[in-house]
Every structure is written in C-alpha cells, then in structure tokens.
Design an enzyme around this catalytic site. Sequence first.
Site, short mmCIF file in Angstrom:
data_model
loop_
_atom_site.label_atom_id
_atom_site.label_comp_id
_atom_site.label_asym_id
_atom_site.label_seq_id
_atom_site.Cartn_x
_atom_site.Cartn_y
_atom_site.Cartn_z
CE LYS A 115 -3.93 -2.36 0.55
NZ LYS A 115 -3.52 -3.75 0.64
C1 LIG Z 1 -4.17 -4.98 0.32
C2 LIG Z 1 -3.34 -6.18 0.26
C3 LIG Z 1 -3.58 -7.19 -0.69
C4 LIG Z 1 -4.73 -7.13 -1.65
O1 LIG Z 1 -4.54 -6.13 -2.63
P1 LIG Z 1 -5.79 -5.59 -3.48
O2 LIG Z 1 -5.26 -4.47 -4.28
O3 LIG Z 1 -6.80 -5.14 -2.46
O4 LIG Z 1 -6.29 -6.74 -4.29
C5 LIG Z 1 -2.72 -8.27 -0.71
N1 LIG Z 1 -1.70 -8.38 0.17
C6 LIG Z 1 -1.45 -7.44 1.09
C7 LIG Z 1 -0.32 -7.63 2.03
C8 LIG Z 1 -2.25 -6.30 1.16
O5 LIG Z 1 -1.99 -5.36 2.09
#
Ligand SMILES: *Cc1c(COP(=O)(O)O)cnc(C)c1O
Length: 495
Positions: free
Chosen positions: A112
């Site tokens: 993120k």
């Molecule tokens: C948010 C997240 C995901 C999923 O990603 P999306 O874009 O919501 O599909 C997978 N792994 C981790 C560690 C995340 O923080």
Amino acid sequence: MNISYQSTRGGEKGVTASQAILKGLACDGGLFMPAEIPKLDLTMRELAGKTYQETAYEVMKLFLTDFTEDELKGCIDRAYDNKFDTKAIAPLVKADGVYYLELFHGSTIAFKDMALSILPHLMTAAAKKNHLDQEIVILTATSGDTGKAAMAGFAGVEGTRIIVFYPKGGVSRVQELQMVTQKGDNTAVVAIHGNFDDAQTGVKQIFSDKEFARKLEEKGFVFSSANSINIGRLIPQIVYYVYAYGQLLNNGEIGDGEKIHVTVPTGNFGNILAAYFAKQMGVPIDKLICASNDNKVLYDFFKTGTYDKKRDFILTISPSMDILISSNLERLIYLSTGCDAGKTSGLMADLAKTGSYTVSEDMKRRMADFAGGFATQEEDKEVIRKVYEDTGYVMDTHTGVACAVYQKYKAESKDGTKAVIASTASPYKFSRSVMEAIEKTELPEDEFEVIDSLSRISGTEIPRAVEEIRSAQVRHSRECAIEEMKTTIAGILGL
Ligand SMILES: *Cc1c(COP(=O)(O)O)cnc(C)c1O
C-alpha cells in the site's frame, strides 16, 4: 492528449484527473475510469534504463494530464525518497525460479505504501489546482494495511484529516499496533465490530449520503478516499509493473517482447487491475493470475462468470485478502461491457440487491487474460516452509497465497512462461503465522520474541516500522458498532 474521467455507472463524465482524485468515489457510487487507457510512448527497452522515479513520471504523465510536469515530478520526488529502505524502491528478487517483485520496502512495509506515499501529494496539488478551500477528510476502510499506509502518508499534512476504520479481531497484531500507535493530530483510528466488507460498505454509504455531505460542507469539510476506489491509488500502482518488466530486460532475464505472467495476491482487486492496465499500455504481459485465499469469490467468478458474495466470511492468516466484495472488479466489469455504464450499474445493483450477478459470455471472453486460483491456509503455510527450506527466502502469508496458486497453475498448465509474483508485505508484518509455517512448534506468546526469531532464521534485519512499535505508546482506542460509523465520524469532526 488530455484524458478525462467518467463514472463506471454513468453519472459523471468529463471529470479531470485532479478532480477525480479529490472526489475519490463518483457521486453515483461508481468508480472513475479514464476515457481511454493510454499507450506508453517509449519502448520497453527505453524504459528499462530508467530509475523508479523516472518510470513513475513516464507512466503517470499519461493519465494525470492536468498536472504540470513540475507538479508531477515534485510529487514523485517527495514520495519515492529515503522513506524506502532501498534505492530500487521495488526490487525484483529471484528465488526458486520465479521473480518476486518486492513491494514492501516503504515506511509501513506493505505494498500500500507504493501508492499511498504519493497520494497525499497528488491530493494537495489537486486541491490547489481546483482552488478547494475546505479541509479534506480522508475516510478509509482497511483490511489492515491501507489504514496505516494512508495515515503515514496523511499524518501532519496541512488541510487534511484522516479517519480509519479497521475490523476488530480481523487484523494481525503488528498491523493493529502499527495503527493504534499512529501519531499526528489529524489522524483517528476506529475498530469496528464487524469485518472488512462491513467497514467498506459503511464508508461507501457515507460517501453517497447527500444529507451528511451537506452538513460537512457547512462545517468546511469535504470527504475523499484513500482506498483503491480512488484512481489516484490505481495509477501509481501501474508503475511497478512497467518497472519490473524493465528490470527483467535490463538484467537479461528476458528478451525484447518476451511475454511474462504476473501473479497477484488479491483482495479488493486494485493491485491486479493495475497490472492489467500495464498490459493495456503495452507491457508484454500474458496471463494475470488472480490468487485468492479461502475467501475465493474471485476464483469462482473467473471460473463460472457468476459473482456471488453470499457465503461465509473466513478469517485467514492472510487477513488483507479477507474480502468478499472486491470493489475494483467493477472497473474490469465496465471495461468488459465495452464501457457500457448502463450494463455496469445494472450488475452492481444486482449485487447490492441479491448478493450476486452473472456476466455474459461475451464479457467473459473479454476477461480471458485473467486466470483465477486459490490456496488454503495449509497450502499457504506449506509453500512458505518449502521455499524457505529450499532457498532461504522468507515470504509473508499473502505472497505465500500467490506462490502456491502460481505453482498449481504451472503444474496444471505445463506452461513455462517466466513469472513475476507480486510480493505484497514484509514477513515481519505477519511474523506469527510465518514462523508457525516454518517452525511448526509452539511459539512464545510475546509477539516481539517471535519477531526476533524470524530475524534470526531469515538472517534479515528487523524493519524500522516494526522496531518503532516495540515501545510506542497506544494513542487510539475508539471502537464502534457498524451502525455507529456515521455518528462516530460526526463525533471526531465535532459536527
Ligand atoms: C491490500 C493487500 C492485498 C490485496 O490487494 P488488493 O489491491 O486489495 O487486491 C494483498 N496483500 C497485502 C499484504 C495487502 O496489504
């Protein structure tokens, strides 16, 4: 060329990039989409020699056409600096015959950070450009990682406040500690008595509540979103797929034009959609392998064409993927209808009313670049242990899901195309589950003892983000029921 944005549900058109970023969600509840997906104007060979920051500019300038070169480069430089613990920003690590695209080298050690390091800068630049004089309130639902990454980005940013809702009991201990120890007077964290879908649905409802929006406006506030429904999240995520391909070319791992598969551990469908955008822009990507955990609603969807959220919500060791309503799938649905907002909003209305929808054969054909797979918690742990024992490489539980799914895909398809796996979090963020997978013995109760032993067995240094919470003071203790989200926000903002 100017790119304008429109709602997937048809209620807004001709919106500039900066306005779309400020709004987050369109006023009809739809998601903003560019009127077209631009093609890269440099060859992959030309892009291969560029730094992460240079690549980011080449990609983002094509979408954010109402930002000046100076504005965009300023945002990029402030985002991708020494907050990241490696100059590469998103390094590619080869282990066990595949390439792990490590997206966890930012300040909160999950992928993120890749988009949320830049979103606050894009948003403040957009606010200036549009002469916005209200205070922006970022409302965020988190399955564990978005909340912290968004707060890290927005903490102390003038003219903004951020309120984060996370599912009580639905995140890892490290994730929770990272959030409740967040500093900054403009940040607020609330644990809701529900799961991630409850939090996300609640936030979306508040966004489309016109009466509440009016009340806010009177007090000088306006809502926006840091979730991947915001196009300002999606666009920066395209960059690392372009960059990864360039690195493979540069290192001689692939030849010009050679296609690669990309496997992404998926929840809200934002990360994998960014990979799809990269493909549409011209990156030679073959399959997009969508990896789910036990909440395998997307796997079933790609197999059958029916999206059905009517099932039990399962709490797993990959909590950031514990999601049954994948918001960003709406953008793929929209594309596969041939950008038909009427059809898209019809399907979304079905989902809201009946809990499911079914796409046409024609739409299914247009989504043929995607392959769905899922891994159980046992398979996840098994692959983490096996890769560690074979290579010494330690991955987190989300990356483990992707790795297990990719191995199954490869075994079934006998397809030897080279593959990149998006590695979405540091193993330290989920140290207990990772150590359980590797050690298979009783672990000490204290989280930090487990973290210390992870450091010992992996021979890696404990990230700064984890050291910080070892002794940090808890600053947030708010909790609320699902139906109290609105009054909680009103309380925080003093409405
Ligand atoms: C948010 C997240 C995901 C999923 O990603 P999306 O874009 O919501 O599909 C997978 N792994 C981790 C560690 C995340 O923080």
